[in-house]
Enzyme design. Structure first.
Site, PDB file in Angstrom:
ATOM      1  N   GLU A  95      10.114   7.036  -2.243  1.00 59.32           N
ATOM      2  CA  GLU A  95       9.171   6.414  -3.183  1.00 59.32           C
ATOM      3  C   GLU A  95       9.398   7.097  -4.529  1.00 59.32           C
ATOM      4  OE1 GLU A  95       7.041   3.959  -2.668  1.00 59.32           O
ATOM      5  OE2 GLU A  95       6.641   3.894  -0.519  1.00 59.32           O
TER       6      GLU A  95
HETATM    7  O1  0X9 Z   1       3.720   0.434   2.024  1.00 57.19           O
HETATM    8  C1  0X9 Z   1       4.944   0.419   1.955  1.00 57.19           C
HETATM    9  O2  0X9 Z   1       5.620  -0.507   2.387  1.00 57.19           O
HETATM   10  C2  0X9 Z   1       5.677   1.586   1.317  1.00 57.19           C
HETATM   11  N1  0X9 Z   1       5.072   1.931   0.057  1.00 57.19           N
HETATM   12  S1  0X9 Z   1       5.183   0.937  -1.235  1.00 57.19           S
HETATM   13  O3  0X9 Z   1       4.340   1.434  -2.287  1.00 57.19           O
HETATM   14  N2  0X9 Z   1       6.642   1.003  -1.812  1.00 57.19           N
HETATM   15  O4  0X9 Z   1       4.870  -0.377  -0.818  1.00 57.19           O
HETATM   16  C3  0X9 Z   1       5.571   2.805   2.193  1.00 57.19           C
HETATM   17  C4  0X9 Z   1       5.869   2.643   3.640  1.00 57.19           C
HETATM   18  C5  0X9 Z   1       6.116   3.953   4.268  1.00 57.19           C
HETATM   19  N3  0X9 Z   1       5.576   4.133   5.540  1.00 57.19           N
HETATM   20  C6  0X9 Z   1       4.282   4.541   5.771  1.00 57.19           C
HETATM   21  N4  0X9 Z   1       3.451   4.728   4.819  1.00 57.19           N
HETATM   22  N5  0X9 Z   1       3.908   4.748   7.019  1.00 57.19           N
HETATM   23 ZN    ZN Z   2       7.790  -0.628  -1.715  1.00 57.70          ZN
END
Ligand code: 0X9
Ligand code: ZN
Length: 554
Positions: free
Chosen positions: A407
């Site tokens: 990220e």
């Molecule tokens: O929510 C998501 O898909 C990802 N963050 S974003 O801000 N780029 O959308 C993170 C996913 C990572 N996995 C977990 N948080 N479990």
């Molecule tokens: Zn994302």
């Protein structure tokens, strides 16, 4: 506040939507405009808010409001994109307090466009030097990505092989990538590192960094010994734009905050222009909730207009199925999927209840080592919040390849372009390291035989060796989704082969104390199978399989 640019872009679409409503008497059949659409149409402020969530209960409560969580969260806060007065009212009613990170996202984007133009001009007049490996001075549009991939392939024919993913996107776009390696056109059993960007449309730096890494490897092969070594020993697969429809909408057609794909109605291919209509902007499947691993569990929504909509079924979307078949066709011992923002290096598991992976020690040490380069926090996916159906929820548990979500960035989905060089090369305390160094470490880890498995032996030169495994991936409710991993290499002229592979037993089976094997077949190039072996090999281990039956018959 009134946003002239935004307003002009939206007026025709708003009128088009009104005509649809007025045309028939079935007003009911047209879904009422959602909060997000209304905010755009009334030109209300779209803001990035940092919501105070001191307790886990606060976070859970915030999750139930179905807002556009920016997916950036710290110990005491979660960032939210608030679309207009209704979202802010909803937050207030639920008793939340917040600070404002960006009080006008639309205005901020216009400012970014101006800053980017000034930056590009300064580079052109040599007031500042272009620093990125490609020399880019502004965010790519979709056509730029495709042109760059094609020109790298024609510039480096023995090092770059263009690839076309299996499915076109919902709007019919071809999804492209490249393989990078020494003698890239020889199927030589090298371990594979897959790098991807732009699952999420608005996260523009994720595509830029993916693409810049490709340029860097190619420019510096033969110049920087570490990079020469990486091209010698690994195959790097680059897919900068997983979600071309969403990205085109975000980058070019003016809906900058688009996150998902262009799924407007389940079971239907969108008609031309349908996805861009303002009344459809909230629709779509979150590709990072559509993978089969734990699909449909915590952190994914059942509503088509939610930013975390999981899709109608596991792998319902052509764009996520593309990555499923891509990953299944290589022995990818490492994978990075780039996103923005929050300055994080995330590893599995993605939801807390899954428990540590059997590879936690290795997984953590690699994550920590990469995070030490880019200055991000290295942590479990679930420490941000629980999710299911993400890329690595499937890829890691299906293949055992170590997958990470990066990220990038502190507080914006696509900050001014001048930040990209800092992300790539590092800045301040990470100057000279940054994501470049993190990616190089990922590539070197891919090569490290202690971290994957090796099958080696003798076989007839020119024979095709196939490693195959069929199994089912379980969704959250226990539905079984068929998976087939199927990769090949060709026995070299020496008659001795080395096949770098993922362990034969999947992490889920390791957790249960079981073992699994690869089916290794030795085939004529026509596909005729001459010998079949079951190969059981653990991470860090090497097994020998001399294919004498195959050699005798070949
Ligand atoms: O929510 C998501 O898909 C990802 N963050 S974003 O801000 N780029 O959308 C993170 C996913 C990572 N996995 C977990 N948080 N479990
Ligand atoms: Zn994302």
């Amino acid at each position: 506040m009134f946003h002239p640019a935004r307003w002009h872009r939206l007026v025709p679409l708003a009128i088009a939507a009104a005509v649809v409503v007025g045309a028939g008497s079935h007003v009911q059949a047209v879904a009422p405009p959602d909060r997000k659409v209304q905010a755009y149409e009334k030109a209300e402020l779209i803001q990035l808010l940092r919501i105070n969530t001191p307790t886990m209960a606060d976070r859970k409560r915030l999750n139930t409001l179905d807002l556009d969580l920016a997916e950036s969260a710290g110990k005491n806060y979660v960032d939210v994109v608030a679309y207009g007065n209704q979202d802010r009212r909803l937050l207030k009613l639920a008793g939340f307090t917040w600070s404002v990170l960006e009080d006008d996202l639309v205005g901020a984007d216009q400012e970014r466009e101006r800053a980017d133009a000034a930056y590009a001009k300064a580079v052109k007049t040599r007031a500042i030097l272009a620093t990125l490996p490609s020399g880019r001075t502004a965010y790519r549009q979709l056509a730029d990505y495709n042109n760059d991939l094609a020109s790298l392939a024609s510039q480096y024919p023995t090092k770059v092989k263009p690839i076309t993913l299996k499915n076109t996107s919902l709007e019919g776009r071809t999804v492209r990538g490249i393989e990078i390696s020494r003698d890239v056109n020889v199927s030589n059993g090298k371990p594979v590192f897959i790098m991807m960007g732009l699952h999420h449309a608005r996260e523009w730096p994720s595509g830029e960094l993916t693409m810049e890494f490709a340029y860097d490897l190619l420019k510096n092969d033969g110049v920087v010994p570490r990079i020469t070594n990486i091209l010698d020993k690994a195959r790097i697969v680059i897919v900068p734009v997983v979600n071309p429809d969403g990205f085109n909408l975000s980058r070019t057609l003016g809906y900058e905050m688009k996150r998902k794909n262009c799924r407007v109605t389940n079971g239907q291919i969108p008609t031309t222009g349908q996805c861009a209509q303002s009344s459809n902007q909230s629709r779509g499947t979150d590709l990072n909730r559509n993978y089969a691993g734990f699909w449909g569990g915590p952190g994914a929504s059942t509503s088509l207009t939610s930013e975390t909509y999981r899709g109608a079924s596991a792998f319902s979307e052509p764009e996520s199925r593309n990555i499923q078949s891509l990953v299944s066709s290589y022995q990818a011992t490492t994978l990075i999927t780039n996103h923005t923002y929050s300055n994080l290096v995330l590893r599995e598991p993605g939801y807390a209840g899954a428990g540590n992976t059997p590879d936690e020690a290795l997984y953590k040490s690699l994550g920590d080592q990469m995070a030490a380069q880019n200055g991000y926090d290295s942590q479990f996916g679930y420490e941000l919040y629980d999710t299911t159906g993400t890329t690595e929820d499937w890829s890691y548990y299906a293949t055992g390849g170590l997958g990470f979500t990066f990220e990038h960035g502190a507080s914006s989905f696509h900050p001014a372009f001048s930040n990209i060089a800092n992300f790539y090369f590092g800045s301040g305390s990470t100057a000279g390291k940054g994501n470049r160094e993190a990616y190089l470490i990922a590539a070197e880890s891919t090569i490290n035989p202690a971290r994957h498995s090796i099958i080696t032996g003798t076989g007839p030169a020119g024979a095709v060796l196939r490693l195959k495994k069929s199994f089912n991936t379980k969704t959250w409710n226990g539905t079984l989704i068929p998976d087939v991993l199927d990769t090949t290499m060709t026995v070299p002229a020496s008659g001795t082969y080395t096949y770098h592979a993922n362990p034969s037993t999947r992490p889920i089976t390791v957790q249960q104390g079981g073992t699994e094997s690869w089916t290794l077949t030795c085939e004529r190039p026509t596909g005729q199978v001459l010998e079949t072996r079951a190969i059981t090999v653990a991470r860090g281990a090497s097994v020998t399989a001399n294919l004498t039956t195959c050699a005798a018959a070949f």
